[in-house]
Motif scaffolding. Structure first.
Motif, PDB file in Angstrom:
ATOM      1  N   LEU A 114       0.828  -1.210   0.000  1.00 35.46           N
ATOM      2  CA  LEU A 114       0.000   0.000   0.000  1.00 35.46           C
ATOM      3  C   LEU A 114       0.859   1.255   0.000  1.00 35.46           C
ATOM      4  O   LEU A 114       0.585   2.218  -0.729  1.00 35.46           O
ATOM      5  CB  LEU A 114      -0.925   0.022   1.218  1.00 35.46           C
ATOM      6  N   ARG A 115       1.906   1.228   0.808  1.00 34.22           N
ATOM      7  CA  ARG A 115       2.818   2.371   0.876  1.00 34.22           C
ATOM      8  C   ARG A 115       3.457   2.632  -0.490  1.00 34.22           C
ATOM      9  O   ARG A 115       3.538   3.772  -0.945  1.00 34.22           O
ATOM     10  CB  ARG A 115       3.893   2.111   1.928  1.00 34.22           C
ATOM     11  N   ASN A 116       3.885   1.573  -1.165  1.00 32.93           N
ATOM     12  CA  ASN A 116       4.514   1.734  -2.482  1.00 32.93           C
ATOM     13  C   ASN A 116       3.507   2.180  -3.539  1.00 32.93           C
ATOM     14  O   ASN A 116       3.875   2.883  -4.490  1.00 32.93           O
ATOM     15  CB  ASN A 116       5.191   0.443  -2.918  1.00 32.93           C
ATOM     16  N   LYS A 117       2.253   1.770  -3.386  1.00 34.32           N
ATOM     17  CA  LYS A 117       1.212   2.156  -4.342  1.00 34.32           C
ATOM     18  C   LYS A 117       0.881   3.635  -4.220  1.00 34.32           C
ATOM     19  O   LYS A 117       0.776   4.347  -5.210  1.00 34.32           O
ATOM     20  CB  LYS A 117      -0.025   1.311  -4.125  1.00 34.32           C
ATOM     21  N   TYR A 118       0.680   4.096  -2.985  1.00 31.90           N
ATOM     22  CA  TYR A 118       0.235   5.465  -2.768  1.00 31.90           C
ATOM     23  C   TYR A 118       1.366   6.471  -2.561  1.00 31.90           C
ATOM     24  O   TYR A 118       1.163   7.667  -2.740  1.00 31.90           O
ATOM     25  CB  TYR A 118      -0.739   5.518  -1.589  1.00 31.90           C
TER      26      TYR A 118
END
Length: 122
Positions: A114-118
């Motif tokens: 999620l961190r890498n996506k957003y």
């Protein structure tokens, strides 16, 4: 030397702390609600997975698979910790503790994605 202290020392210190706390015979923790210990296991092993992945990210050889290695090491250490508790008076191994440990490790994988996506690295 700074790299060793900043990246490699924190997971080692946490592993040592887990070992010593799990070696205490029947630690007295206030029981605020049922399952509190499982949440503690989840949180501590989430942090251990993060610290381990961060340490692996510093080596070229393991950087691409840092999360996989961190999860495997965390799960194995969780199993070791439960076995260790079987030798501690008034303690017993608990498969549900290990499951909570493992869920904490896998939760970090989800969090990292999620961190890498957003918030992708630039």
């Amino acid at each position: 030397m700074k790299k060793i202290i900043f990246y490699y020392l924190p997971p080692i210190v946490l592993v040592i702390a887990i070992y010593f706390v799990s070696g205490i015979s029947a630690p007295k923790l206030p029981q605020l609600f049922y399952g509190k210990d499982k949440i503690l296991h989840f949180g501590v092993y989430f942090v251990l997975t993060y610290l381990t992945a961060r340490a692996f990210s510093q080596t070229e050889k393991y950087a691409s698979r840092k999360i996989l290695f961190a999860i495997l090491i965390t799960m194995l250490y969780g199993a070791f910790d439960e076995i260790h508790q079987s030798f501690v008076p008034l303690r017993r191994p608990d498969i549900f503790d290990w499951i909570s440990d493992s869920l904490g490790a896998f939760a970090f994988l989800y969090f990292d994605r999620l961190r890498n996506k957003y918030f992708p690295k630039k």
